[in-house]
Scaffold this active site. Sequence first.
Site, PDB file in Angstrom:
ATOM      1  N   GLY A  17       0.736  -1.287   0.104  1.00  0.00           N
ATOM      2  CA  GLY A  17      -0.075   0.046  -0.024  1.00  0.00           C
ATOM      3  C   GLY A  17       0.741   1.108  -0.016  1.00  0.00           C
ATOM      4  N   LEU A  18       2.144   1.181  -0.749  1.00  0.00           N
ATOM      5  CA  LEU A  18       3.013   2.327  -0.905  1.00  0.00           C
ATOM      6  C   LEU A  18       3.052   3.162   0.539  1.00  0.00           C
ATOM      7  CD1 LEU A  18       1.551   3.734  -4.210  1.00  0.00           C
ATOM      8  CD2 LEU A  18       3.592   3.131  -3.656  1.00  0.00           C
TER       9      LEU A  18
ATOM     10  N   LYS B  52       8.001   3.763 -15.191  1.00  0.00           N
ATOM     11  CA  LYS B  52       7.819   2.504 -14.643  1.00  0.00           C
ATOM     12  C   LYS B  52       6.438   1.750 -15.199  1.00  0.00           C
ATOM     13  CE  LYS B  52       8.437  -1.097 -11.065  1.00  0.00           C
ATOM     14  NZ  LYS B  52       9.037  -1.503  -9.922  1.00  0.00           N
TER      15      LYS B  52
ATOM     16  N   GLY C 211      11.391  -8.648 -12.739  1.00  0.00           N
ATOM     17  CA  GLY C 211      10.261  -9.453 -12.648  1.00  0.00           C
ATOM     18  C   GLY C 211      10.534 -10.876 -12.610  1.00  0.00           C
TER      19      GLY C 211
ATOM     20  N   CYS D 123       1.308   1.258 -10.005  1.00  0.00           N
ATOM     21  CA  CYS D 123       0.851   0.493  -8.693  1.00  0.00           C
ATOM     22  C   CYS D 123      -0.359   0.002  -8.948  1.00  0.00           C
ATOM     23  CB  CYS D 123       1.104   1.879  -7.484  1.00  0.00           C
ATOM     24  SG  CYS D 123       0.619   0.568  -6.159  1.00  0.00           S
TER      25      CYS D 123
ATOM     26  N   GLY E 231       8.101 -12.428  -7.989  1.00  0.00           N
ATOM     27  CA  GLY E 231       8.688 -13.481  -7.773  1.00  0.00           C
ATOM     28  C   GLY E 231       8.663 -14.446  -9.236  1.00  0.00           C
TER      29      GLY E 231
ATOM     30  N   ASN F 297       6.576   6.017 -10.875  1.00  0.00           N
ATOM     31  CA  ASN F 297       5.832   4.561 -10.657  1.00  0.00           C
ATOM     32  C   ASN F 297       4.388   4.956 -11.302  1.00  0.00           C
ATOM     33  OD1 ASN F 297       4.365   2.498  -9.830  1.00  0.00           O
ATOM     34  ND2 ASN F 297       4.987   2.565  -7.735  1.00  0.00           N
TER      35      ASN F 297
ATOM     36  N   ILE G 227       8.987  -5.037 -15.185  1.00  0.00           N
ATOM     37  CA  ILE G 227       7.394  -4.926 -14.959  1.00  0.00           C
ATOM     38  C   ILE G 227       7.273  -4.561 -13.536  1.00  0.00           C
ATOM     39  CG2 ILE G 227       6.863  -6.146 -17.069  1.00  0.00           C
ATOM     40  CD1 ILE G 227       6.238  -8.534 -15.219  1.00  0.00           C
TER      41      ILE G 227
ATOM     42  N   THR H 295       4.461  -5.397 -10.452  1.00  0.00           N
ATOM     43  CA  THR H 295       3.805  -6.441  -9.906  1.00  0.00           C
ATOM     44  C   THR H 295       2.712  -6.933 -11.045  1.00  0.00           C
ATOM     45  OG1 THR H 295       2.531  -5.628  -8.420  1.00  0.00           O
ATOM     46  CG2 THR H 295       4.398  -6.467  -7.615  1.00  0.00           C
TER      47      THR H 295
HETATM   48  C1  LIG Z   1       7.221  -5.652  -1.147  1.00  0.00           C
HETATM   49  C2  LIG Z   1       7.188  -5.173  -2.352  1.00  0.00           C
HETATM   50  C3  LIG Z   1       7.111  -3.672  -2.643  1.00  0.00           C
HETATM   51  C4  LIG Z   1       7.117  -3.169  -3.740  1.00  0.00           C
HETATM   52  N1  LIG Z   1       6.800  -1.678  -3.895  1.00  0.00           N
HETATM   53  C5  LIG Z   1       7.170  -0.896  -5.017  1.00  0.00           C
HETATM   54  C6  LIG Z   1       6.986   0.354  -5.013  1.00  0.00           C
HETATM   55  O1  LIG Z   1       6.670   0.783  -4.032  1.00  0.00           O
HETATM   56  N2  LIG Z   1       7.160   0.933  -6.214  1.00  0.00           N
HETATM   57  C7  LIG Z   1       7.282   0.126  -7.491  1.00  0.00           C
HETATM   58  O2  LIG Z   1       7.526   0.929  -8.356  1.00  0.00           O
HETATM   59  N3  LIG Z   1       7.510  -1.113  -7.468  1.00  0.00           N
HETATM   60  C8  LIG Z   1       7.202  -1.755  -6.342  1.00  0.00           C
HETATM   61  N4  LIG Z   1       7.375  -3.058  -6.267  1.00  0.00           N
HETATM   62  C9  LIG Z   1       7.547  -3.773  -7.423  1.00  0.00           C
HETATM   63  C10 LIG Z   1       9.117  -4.015  -7.621  1.00  0.00           C
HETATM   64  O3  LIG Z   1       9.719  -2.981  -7.768  1.00  0.00           O
HETATM   65  C11 LIG Z   1       9.182  -5.087  -9.005  1.00  0.00           C
HETATM   66  O4  LIG Z   1       8.884  -4.310 -10.042  1.00  0.00           O
HETATM   67  C12 LIG Z   1       8.284  -6.176  -9.005  1.00  0.00           C
HETATM   68  O5  LIG Z   1       8.548  -7.013  -7.468  1.00  0.00           O
HETATM   69  C13 LIG Z   1       9.043  -7.573  -9.764  1.00  0.00           C
HETATM   70  O6  LIG Z   1      10.297  -7.812  -9.533  1.00  0.00           O
HETATM   71  P1  LIG Z   1      10.492  -9.049  -8.548  1.00  0.00           P
HETATM   72  O7  LIG Z   1       9.828 -10.203  -9.188  1.00  0.00           O
HETATM   73  O8  LIG Z   1      11.960  -9.248  -8.729  1.00  0.00           O
HETATM   74  O9  LIG Z   1      10.247  -8.666  -7.268  1.00  0.00           O
HETATM   75  C14 LIG Z   1       7.322  -3.607  -4.928  1.00  0.00           C
HETATM   76  C15 LIG Z   1       7.736  -5.090  -4.965  1.00  0.00           C
HETATM   77  C16 LIG Z   1       7.650  -5.863  -3.627  1.00  0.00           C
HETATM   78  C17 LIG Z   1       7.613  -7.533  -3.673  1.00  0.00           C
END
Ligand SMILES: Cc1cc2nc3c(=O)[nH]c(=O)nc-3n(C[C@H](O)[C@H](O)[C@H](O)COP(=O)(O)O)c2cc1C
Lengths: 268, 268, 308, 308
Positions: free
Chosen positions: D73-74, D166, D245, D130, D219, D127, D192, D194
């Site tokens: 939730g940012l 992003k 990603g 979200c 993940g 960003n 990407i 999430t």
């Molecule tokens: C706990 C968590 C918090 C995240 N918070 C943000 C965020 O504040 N801003 C954003 O652009 N991406 C956020 N992401 C997304 C990650 O930056 C990334 O784009 C995404 O998790 C995919 O990569 P990964 O599979 O390596 O985690 C968040 C991801 C996770 C897991």
Amino acid sequence: MKNRSTLRIAEIRKENFDINTYRFNFDLKAKPGQFIMLSDLRGGEKPFSISDCTEDHFCITVKRVGEFTKRLFSCSPGDLLSIRGPYGSSFFISAGKVLLVGGGYGTPPLYFLAKHLLKNGAEVHVVNGARKAEELVFCEKFQKLGINYENTSECGRLKNSGTSIDLVEQAFRNNSYDFIYAAGPEMMMKNLQDKLGKLPYEFLLERYMKCGVGLCGNCTVDPLGIRLCVEGPVLSKALVEQLTEFGNYHREASGKRIYFMKTDKGKK
Amino acid sequence: MKNRSTLRIAEIRKENFDINTYRFNFDLKAKPGQFIMLSDLRGGEKPFSISDCTEDHFCITVKRVGEFTKRLFSCSPGDLLSIRGPYGSSFFISAGKVLLVGGGYGTPPLYFLAKHLLKNGAEVHVVNGARKAEELVFCEKFQKLGINYENTSECGRLKNSGTSIDLVEQAFRNNSYDFIYAAGPEMMMKNLQDKLGKLPYEFLLERYMKCGVGLCGNCTVDPLGIRLCVEGPVLSKALVEQLTEFGNYHREASGKRIYFMKTDKGKK
Amino acid sequence: MNERLETKFLGFKLASPLVLPAGVMGMSFSGLKISADLGAGMVTSKSLTLQPRTGHKGPVIAEFEGGILNSMGLCNPGIKDGLAEIDEFKEGSDTPVIVSVFATSSRDFIALTEEVNSSSADLLELNLSCPNVYDEFGIPLSASKDQVYEIVSSVKDISQKPVIAKLSPNVLNPAEIALAAEAGGADALCLINTVGPGMLIDTLMVKPILFNKFGGLSGPCLKPVALKLVYQAYSVVNIPIIGMGGISTGNDVVEMLMAGADIVGIGTAVYSRGIEVFSKINAELLQFMDENGYKSVITLPKLEKLDV
Amino acid sequence: MNERLETKFLGFKLASPLVLPAGVMGMSFSGLKISADLGAGMVTSKSLTLQPRTGHKGPVIAEFEGGILNSMGLCNPGIKDGLAEIDEFKEGSDTPVIVSVFATSSRDFIALTEEVNSSSADLLELNLSCPNVYDEFGIPLSASKDQVYEIVSSVKDISQKPVIAKLSPNVLNPAEIALAAEAGGADALCLINTVGPGMLIDTLMVKPILFNKFGGLSGPCLKPVALKLVYQAYSVVNIPIIGMGGISTGNDVVEMLMAGADIVGIGTAVYSRGIEVFSKINAELLQFMDENGYKSVITLPKLEKLDV
Ligand SMILES: Cc1cc2nc3c(=O)[nH]c(=O)nc-3n(C[C@H](O)[C@H](O)[C@H](O)COP(=O)(O)O)c2cc1C
Ligand SMILES: Cc1cc2nc3c(=O)[nH]c(=O)nc-3n(C[C@H](O)[C@H](O)[C@H](O)COP(=O)(O)OP(=O)(O)OC[C@H]3O[C@@H](n4cnc5c(N)ncnc54)[C@H](O)[C@@H]3O)c2cc1C
Ligand SMILES: Cc1cc2nc3c(=O)[nH]c(=O)nc-3n(C[C@H](O)[C@H](O)[C@H](O)COP(=O)(O)OP(=O)(O)OC[C@H]3O[C@@H](n4cnc5c(N)ncnc54)[C@H](O)[C@@H]3O)c2cc1C
Ligand SMILES: Cc1cc2nc3c(=O)[nH]c(=O)nc-3n(C[C@H](O)[C@H](O)[C@H](O)COP(=O)(O)O)c2cc1C
Ligand code: FES
Ligand code: FES
């Protein structure tokens, strides 16, 4: 499928004008009768039986028949190929007196089987068939195993005799077997089946395979619905006898049924 | 987190007017110092230290402080709760003469530690502090362990004495320890640290935790950047000494820094 | 099978809430039969098209952590031969069977519906969500609520079988699409089809692993997306739902039922747990009901609907 | 670090192609510092908003086969305190740092950009993706190419730092969105964010596990989707890409680079492989280069672009 690997061809051995053996130096941990799905990632991924497998290496023996296998024939040692597997069921390893009946590129996987049978103390006889003598493969390899020379030497006599079924009949006159194994053209196995009476047997069957892991359903056989890529390709007598489609039809890539021609004894 | 489980509360024990112990009959395989993330899935998932753990069951001991813990106090045995963990680092299990210094709900995890220390042959002394005597918890449980009665009985004497630091100083006068363990309000540990000189120690620290698995970064401590949910909550002397934020500030849910009031010895 | 597993779907009595979804084991009557024999309460044919299709060249499948990619390419023997397999299946089984059909226009969907009308199929499923018909900017057929409405309503006009609309997860407005299918007259929804598509690369050969480059994701990695979309659809429509996507265990099935599904598809788990997956999951469902005091699958509770 | 790992990104020299992405370990200067110290070539702050946010109530994270769901939730201390952490980070490190900012209007994005201008941040990331700002029918901000163009171009007008857009995977027309960001003047893309969002259910408590019900997937399960979207963007734009990603291993990083990324984000793997994941993957990259005869990461080949 977890086991997809990208491997370099270690060696290519020419078996005859349109059959090659490819060796890969990789511990595949395969059992006789199992197969791999092979691809060059240029269009096509195809099933091939394992014709030998030790801790250091494994081999497949490929007949050039169409687009994909043609490209394989233009590969050189050192080229990369994508391999997944080993997949499928494997042969029962008997300890008795057994007869192996191979036809065409069906013979090489029986070589891998023969090695395991011998290790298990079985007495192994082999009948190796092909349309023409120059198409025969693996004759020397079988002979080198030191198994019943009479039988493997039948290779040479094929020029004169009719089909491998004739050789089988001859073998039956002189021997009584505990178990029969066969791999090759489906109509050859169909004809063989008629000669086997109550003898236990296993056949290595082929159907069009796409996924290789039991999902797409392309390789199921009627009416049991078992998948040749998972529950097969090696099926025992009990299952083969229930297959209404055995020696009757198979399914092509679209799933459409293709009926075997009754006269077609060489092709499946 | 693979270990998220939904468990029924087996028993709720009232420790004092705002501290309860919750028992779950589940083999958590936790080590002393580790914690779980607990939720009723009604808003809030919070870290709690494990106050006891055997093959049959584990316990947490909870102080009622706000919205989430208030809801926990209205739970009954048989109610379901979501638990993930155990998480985090655990205490070094010494075999020498050790002193455990607990304050408030920091004391219960030291009980779990004490059991393991005793099993390891350590000589365990305990100082248990609270603002008021009626707030003291786990006194009898410590006494039942049969460890240095003098020390655990200090519980009672708190009414008279000032802080647990006074009790520690007294213990130091009569004993020489090999290892010190502490858990409780951060300012208590900060004050304790000043008394410890060259003695090796481990402190159980607390920071605001959200993910509990080392991703969100809310629980990192400056300037090392280590995460209390993974590399902590138990930190050794070598690490604690490098923490500029220890006893100075912590971060709330938004990540904003909150400075400890220098006079605030009871709250972290 | 155990009567505690029995359920009803659009008037059909199912021996289990588990369904074999389109594209898995559904190329032949015998593939459908073994699935039903081993515990599926309903089975679905491969998506059939007017003409036979051999599909994409291999590799058509690639595995990764959490599931598989497939780019089968809608291989199927065509509606005529496909329905012949269905008829053969129905000769030997009374398990209800869904025929899935695929086309890119209402006209072709209508032609397919006419064929299905004169077959022994029990239900008709419209595959509106194959990831292989994206245009160059990647818009799937079922991303447009107007198209979904139009196709479903024109099929409903002539279909003699109940009509199920199979929807895509790869859309911006899944709730609107679900409502459009319902408004068009769909008797039920089926969701979700594969996610993505995605790609995997062979780093030694520097090539995509799938010859078609891209393939749809299925398997465990989908489950959260599938649960969310089923729950969202359940919250807005009043027709029953076949929920699927990454369901592999009895507990997964319970999640899917609680999210709002009436019955549950098991696809990729046929690979990961074997074709016996249906009987395994049926046993797991019974165990879940025993442990948690539920009498039968139809008494399992659902989540409260989303406020929309 | 090893010079064979060095690369450049928008003029910044990075010691490794690995990036700590937004939202992971980026709440404090020390969280950024440990990531850089352990081998990240560039680090990103948590997405900062004008006002502090405590985020959603827990559970905010739930695991499943193939990854996790998060509904953080940012949460962030707000732009002022957040930038103070960045300044403190830059005092002790010369690793380039990206400040990620989040808003729902151009006006707020502009206000954030002004703050970032006067900070020691090296790059600015918008960003736009979200999953918590979907409207009731689920449309993310970055699903509209017009909005993306408008926000990026108005930020570019005033930004003194290079601007990274992003993007979301959850859109119908990812290639169009990438082109809109480029047209708006973005210096680079990051993709990407999430996937989903998705949902998981506790079957004993009959409740969603996340209190916010839905959370974005990250993940290993994302990798194929991420590779596909990066490859698709790479095929149409001429600006560099931060690919992320589901990347967890050296081989994954190579896949991402071959798909067209210039540098690669490692988020959820910080959980699955520990904060040492950066040094582990750097070692795996070196091993891959040794085994396959590559001199340095910048010489790794890319896939042929898609025909579009
Ligand atoms: C706990 C968590 C918090 C995240 N918070 C943000 C965020 O504040 N801003 C954003 O652009 N991406 C956020 N992401 C997304 C990650 O930056 C990334 O784009 C995404 O998790 C995919 O990569 P990964 O599979 O390596 O985690 C968040 C991801 C996770 C897991
Ligand atoms: C379990 C099994 C084991 C096999 N072992 C061997 C072996 O050891 N050596 C060998 O040379 N061949 C083997 N085959 C057959 C081999 O897979 C085909 O020869 C090969 O796929 C032909 O491909 P192509 O593109 O060259 O020919 P195409 O022109 O595509 O086809 C020629 C014929 O090969 C068969 N075929 C094509 N694709 C497939 C497919 N995906 N699955 C099954 N059959 C197909 C069909 O009968 C077709 O008519 C085996 C097949 C199966 C099912
Ligand atoms: C490693 C660790 C172990 C803990 N062990 C115990 C224990 O054994 N027994 C016990 O009673 N408490 C323990 N706590 C503290 C416990 O987590 C908080 O008391 C609880 O979260 C308060 O929640 P609330 O909604 O009731 O109160 P709130 O009104 O939300 O908060 C009251 C105070 O609790 C703290 N707090 C709130 N949320 C969190 C959070 N997510 N993470 C950390 N602190 C928080 C803050 O200091 C806050 O000011 C531990 C905390 C940590 C970090
Ligand atoms: C190999 C394979 C082929 C598929 N073919 C079809 C198809 O033809 N029509 C269709 O509607 N869905 C098809 N699907 C999608 C499945 O029916 C199902 O919606 C999806 O796989 C999600 O469920 P799962 O995770 O249980 O597999 C196919 C899936 C797989 C794995
Ligand atoms: S090849 Fe797909 S099921 Fe056998
Ligand atoms: S609580 Fe998220 S990193 Fe520790």
